[in-house]
Design a protein around this motif. Structure first.
Motif, PDB file in Angstrom:
ATOM      1  N   SER A  15       0.806  -1.228   0.000  1.00 41.11           N
ATOM      2  CA  SER A  15       0.000   0.000   0.000  1.00 41.11           C
ATOM      3  C   SER A  15       0.837   1.274   0.000  1.00 41.11           C
ATOM      4  O   SER A  15       0.302   2.349  -0.249  1.00 41.11           O
ATOM      5  CB  SER A  15      -0.946   0.014   1.195  1.00 41.11           C
ATOM      6  N   HIS A  16       2.130   1.177   0.250  1.00 44.77           N
ATOM      7  CA  HIS A  16       2.965   2.386   0.315  1.00 44.77           C
ATOM      8  C   HIS A  16       2.905   3.207  -0.964  1.00 44.77           C
ATOM      9  O   HIS A  16       2.885   4.433  -0.917  1.00 44.77           O
ATOM     10  CB  HIS A  16       4.421   2.038   0.622  1.00 44.77           C
ATOM     11  N   ASP A  17       2.889   2.554  -2.106  1.00 47.00           N
ATOM     12  CA  ASP A  17       2.925   3.278  -3.373  1.00 47.00           C
ATOM     13  C   ASP A  17       1.554   3.703  -3.868  1.00 47.00           C
ATOM     14  O   ASP A  17       1.445   4.355  -4.904  1.00 47.00           O
ATOM     15  CB  ASP A  17       3.593   2.410  -4.447  1.00 47.00           C
ATOM     16  N   LEU A  18       0.505   3.339  -3.160  1.00 43.95           N
ATOM     17  CA  LEU A  18      -0.848   3.679  -3.597  1.00 43.95           C
ATOM     18  C   LEU A  18      -1.195   5.116  -3.251  1.00 43.95           C
ATOM     19  O   LEU A  18      -0.705   5.666  -2.267  1.00 43.95           O
ATOM     20  CB  LEU A  18      -1.873   2.756  -2.935  1.00 43.95           C
ATOM     21  N   HIS A  19      -2.069   5.691  -4.059  1.00 47.32           N
ATOM     22  CA  HIS A  19      -2.633   7.008  -3.773  1.00 47.32           C
ATOM     23  C   HIS A  19      -4.094   6.807  -3.383  1.00 47.32           C
ATOM     24  O   HIS A  19      -4.735   5.870  -3.853  1.00 47.32           O
ATOM     25  CB  HIS A  19      -2.560   7.913  -5.007  1.00 47.32           C
ATOM     26  N   PRO A  20      -4.640   7.688  -2.531  1.00 48.32           N
ATOM     27  CA  PRO A  20      -6.047   7.538  -2.167  1.00 48.32           C
ATOM     28  C   PRO A  20      -6.953   7.608  -3.394  1.00 48.32           C
ATOM     29  O   PRO A  20      -6.812   8.498  -4.231  1.00 48.32           O
ATOM     30  CB  PRO A  20      -6.306   8.722  -1.237  1.00 48.32           C
ATOM     31  N   VAL A  21      -7.866   6.639  -3.522  1.00 48.95           N
ATOM     32  CA  VAL A  21      -8.769   6.603  -4.670  1.00 48.95           C
ATOM     33  C   VAL A  21     -10.118   7.225  -4.341  1.00 48.95           C
ATOM     34  O   VAL A  21     -10.866   7.588  -5.242  1.00 48.95           O
ATOM     35  CB  VAL A  21      -8.982   5.160  -5.189  1.00 48.95           C
ATOM     36  N   VAL A  22     -10.426   7.345  -3.052  1.00 44.78           N
ATOM     37  CA  VAL A  22     -11.691   7.935  -2.618  1.00 44.78           C
ATOM     38  C   VAL A  22     -11.375   8.892  -1.479  1.00 44.78           C
ATOM     39  O   VAL A  22     -10.484   8.638  -0.670  1.00 44.78           O
ATOM     40  CB  VAL A  22     -12.679   6.847  -2.124  1.00 44.78           C
ATOM     41  N   MET A  23     -12.135  10.004  -1.429  1.00 42.89           N
ATOM     42  CA  MET A  23     -11.980  10.962  -0.344  1.00 42.89           C
ATOM     43  C   MET A  23     -13.333  11.193   0.296  1.00 42.89           C
ATOM     44  O   MET A  23     -14.309  11.490  -0.395  1.00 42.89           O
ATOM     45  CB  MET A  23     -11.411  12.272  -0.862  1.00 42.89           C
ATOM     46  N   VAL A  24     -13.389  11.055   1.607  1.00 43.55           N
ATOM     47  CA  VAL A  24     -14.617  11.296   2.352  1.00 43.55           C
ATOM     48  C   VAL A  24     -14.414  12.609   3.099  1.00 43.55           C
ATOM     49  O   VAL A  24     -13.455  12.762   3.853  1.00 43.55           O
ATOM     50  CB  VAL A  24     -14.893  10.148   3.353  1.00 43.55           C
ATOM     51  N   ALA A  25     -15.338  13.549   2.888  1.00 41.83           N
ATOM     52  CA  ALA A  25     -15.186  14.870   3.500  1.00 41.83           C
ATOM     53  C   ALA A  25     -16.467  15.260   4.236  1.00 41.83           C
ATOM     54  O   ALA A  25     -17.088  14.419   4.872  1.00 41.83           O
ATOM     55  CB  ALA A  25     -14.815  15.889   2.437  1.00 41.83           C
ATOM     56  N   ASP A  26     -16.875  16.502   4.092  1.00 40.05           N
ATOM     57  CA  ASP A  26     -17.972  17.087   4.862  1.00 40.05           C
ATOM     58  C   ASP A  26     -19.288  16.326   4.752  1.00 40.05           C
ATOM     59  O   ASP A  26     -20.004  16.195   5.731  1.00 40.05           O
ATOM     60  CB  ASP A  26     -18.213  18.538   4.424  1.00 40.05           C
ATOM     61  N   LYS A  27     -19.618  15.835   3.590  1.00 42.14           N
ATOM     62  CA  LYS A  27     -20.917  15.181   3.401  1.00 42.14           C
ATOM     63  C   LYS A  27     -20.947  13.764   3.935  1.00 42.14           C
ATOM     64  O   LYS A  27     -21.982  13.119   3.943  1.00 42.14           O
ATOM     65  CB  LYS A  27     -21.289  15.203   1.927  1.00 42.14           C
ATOM     66  N   GLY A  28     -19.803  13.221   4.327  1.00 41.68           N
ATOM     67  CA  GLY A  28     -19.750  11.903   4.944  1.00 41.68           C
ATOM     68  C   GLY A  28     -19.875  10.770   3.943  1.00 41.68           C
ATOM     69  O   GLY A  28     -19.583  10.926   2.760  1.00 41.68           O
ATOM     70  N   ALA A  35     -20.684   3.528  -3.086  1.00 42.10           N
ATOM     71  CA  ALA A  35     -20.646   2.854  -4.382  1.00 42.10           C
ATOM     72  C   ALA A  35     -19.257   2.956  -4.998  1.00 42.10           C
ATOM     73  O   ALA A  35     -18.757   1.999  -5.603  1.00 42.10           O
ATOM     74  CB  ALA A  35     -21.690   3.458  -5.318  1.00 42.10           C
ATOM     75  N   GLU A  36     -18.613   4.099  -4.845  1.00 37.88           N
ATOM     76  CA  GLU A  36     -17.261   4.286  -5.372  1.00 37.88           C
ATOM     77  C   GLU A  36     -16.258   3.387  -4.647  1.00 37.88           C
ATOM     78  O   GLU A  36     -15.362   2.808  -5.272  1.00 37.88           O
ATOM     79  CB  GLU A  36     -16.857   5.757  -5.221  1.00 37.88           C
ATOM     80  N   VAL A  37     -16.413   3.249  -3.338  1.00 39.65           N
ATOM     81  CA  VAL A  37     -15.540   2.363  -2.562  1.00 39.65           C
ATOM     82  C   VAL A  37     -15.742   0.916  -3.002  1.00 39.65           C
ATOM     83  O   VAL A  37     -14.781   0.169  -3.182  1.00 39.65           O
ATOM     84  CB  VAL A  37     -15.780   2.537  -1.047  1.00 39.65           C
ATOM     85  N   GLU A  38     -17.004   0.512  -3.176  1.00 41.45           N
ATOM     86  CA  GLU A  38     -17.307  -0.850  -3.650  1.00 41.45           C
ATOM     87  C   GLU A  38     -16.644  -1.120  -4.999  1.00 41.45           C
ATOM     88  O   GLU A  38     -16.036  -2.168  -5.200  1.00 41.45           O
ATOM     89  CB  GLU A  38     -18.816  -1.043  -3.785  1.00 41.45           C
ATOM     90  N   GLN A  39     -16.776  -0.177  -5.911  1.00 43.42           N
ATOM     91  CA  GLN A  39     -16.197  -0.328  -7.247  1.00 43.42           C
ATOM     92  C   GLN A  39     -14.672  -0.396  -7.175  1.00 43.42           C
ATOM     93  O   GLN A  39     -14.046  -1.212  -7.853  1.00 43.42           O
ATOM     94  CB  GLN A  39     -16.640   0.824  -8.137  1.00 43.42           C
ATOM     95  N   ALA A  66     -15.918  -0.683   6.748  1.00 42.34           N
ATOM     96  CA  ALA A  66     -15.542  -2.090   6.877  1.00 42.34           C
ATOM     97  C   ALA A  66     -16.776  -2.985   6.959  1.00 42.34           C
ATOM     98  O   ALA A  66     -16.834  -4.036   6.317  1.00 42.34           O
ATOM     99  CB  ALA A  66     -14.654  -2.284   8.096  1.00 42.34           C
ATOM    100  N   SER A  67     -17.777  -2.572   7.709  1.00 39.10           N
ATOM    101  CA  SER A  67     -18.968  -3.419   7.855  1.00 39.10           C
ATOM    102  C   SER A  67     -19.822  -3.414   6.591  1.00 39.10           C
ATOM    103  O   SER A  67     -20.363  -4.448   6.206  1.00 39.10           O
ATOM    104  CB  SER A  67     -19.793  -2.975   9.058  1.00 39.10           C
ATOM    105  N   THR A  68     -19.935  -2.288   5.924  1.00 31.48           N
ATOM    106  CA  THR A  68     -20.772  -2.190   4.723  1.00 31.48           C
ATOM    107  C   THR A  68     -20.159  -2.926   3.539  1.00 31.48           C
ATOM    108  O   THR A  68     -20.859  -3.619   2.808  1.00 31.48           O
ATOM    109  CB  THR A  68     -20.986  -0.705   4.344  1.00 31.48           C
ATOM    110  N   THR A  69     -18.852  -2.798   3.357  1.00 31.41           N
ATOM    111  CA  THR A  69     -18.205  -3.381   2.184  1.00 31.41           C
ATOM    112  C   THR A  69     -17.681  -4.791   2.425  1.00 31.41           C
ATOM    113  O   THR A  69     -17.371  -5.493   1.473  1.00 31.41           O
ATOM    114  CB  THR A  69     -17.019  -2.513   1.728  1.00 31.41           C
ATOM    115  N   GLY A  70     -17.548  -5.185   3.675  1.00 29.93           N
ATOM    116  CA  GLY A  70     -16.978  -6.492   3.969  1.00 29.93           C
ATOM    117  C   GLY A  70     -15.467  -6.517   3.816  1.00 29.93           C
ATOM    118  O   GLY A  70     -14.864  -7.573   3.699  1.00 29.93           O
ATOM    119  N   ALA A  71     -14.847  -5.347   3.834  1.00 32.27           N
ATOM    120  CA  ALA A  71     -13.392  -5.241   3.667  1.00 32.27           C
ATOM    121  C   ALA A  71     -12.707  -5.324   5.025  1.00 32.27           C
ATOM    122  O   ALA A  71     -13.301  -5.060   6.067  1.00 32.27           O
ATOM    123  CB  ALA A  71     -13.034  -3.928   2.985  1.00 32.27           C
TER     124      ALA A  71
END
Length: 98
Positions: A15-28, A35-39, A66-71
């Motif tokens: 994971s060191h070389d990975l960049h964040p693919v999703v950002m969660v901010a004010d809207k939660g 859906a984006e995390v699932e994809q 973790a609970s919603t996606t099963g990750a």
């Protein structure tokens, strides 16, 4: 499937070389963000997510993700969390046995 310590260590190294693919901010965690995390998990298996909020809010988001996606939570450092979910048919990442 809970990850062993050696498997988490292996995934942390990847994971060191990975960049964040999703950002969660004010809207939660909206339906679109989930859906984006699932994809992203379906496509990459191992992803980084940037969480912009206070500590309690980030803890709640991580638990919900973790609970919603099963990750599985691989690690978290500050506002960045790394999640792993193995692809059921075509796994891309080879995990150590132990």
């Amino acid at each position: 499937m809970p990850l062993t310590n050696s498997q988490k260590k292996h995934l942390r190294g990847l994971s060191h070389d990975l960049h964040p693919v999703v950002m969660v901010a004010d809207k939660g965690l909206s339906e679109n963000v989930l859906a984006e995390v699932e994809q992203a998990l379906e496509h990459h298996e191992l992803i980084k997510i940037k969480l912009r909020g206070d500590r309690e809010q980030r803890d709640a988001w991580i638990e919900q993700l973790a609970s919603t996606t099963g990750a599985e939570l691989v690690h978290r450092i500050g506002q960045v969390v790394c999640l792993y979910r193995r692809h059921p048919e075509k796994p891309k990442i080879e995990l150590p046995r132990r």
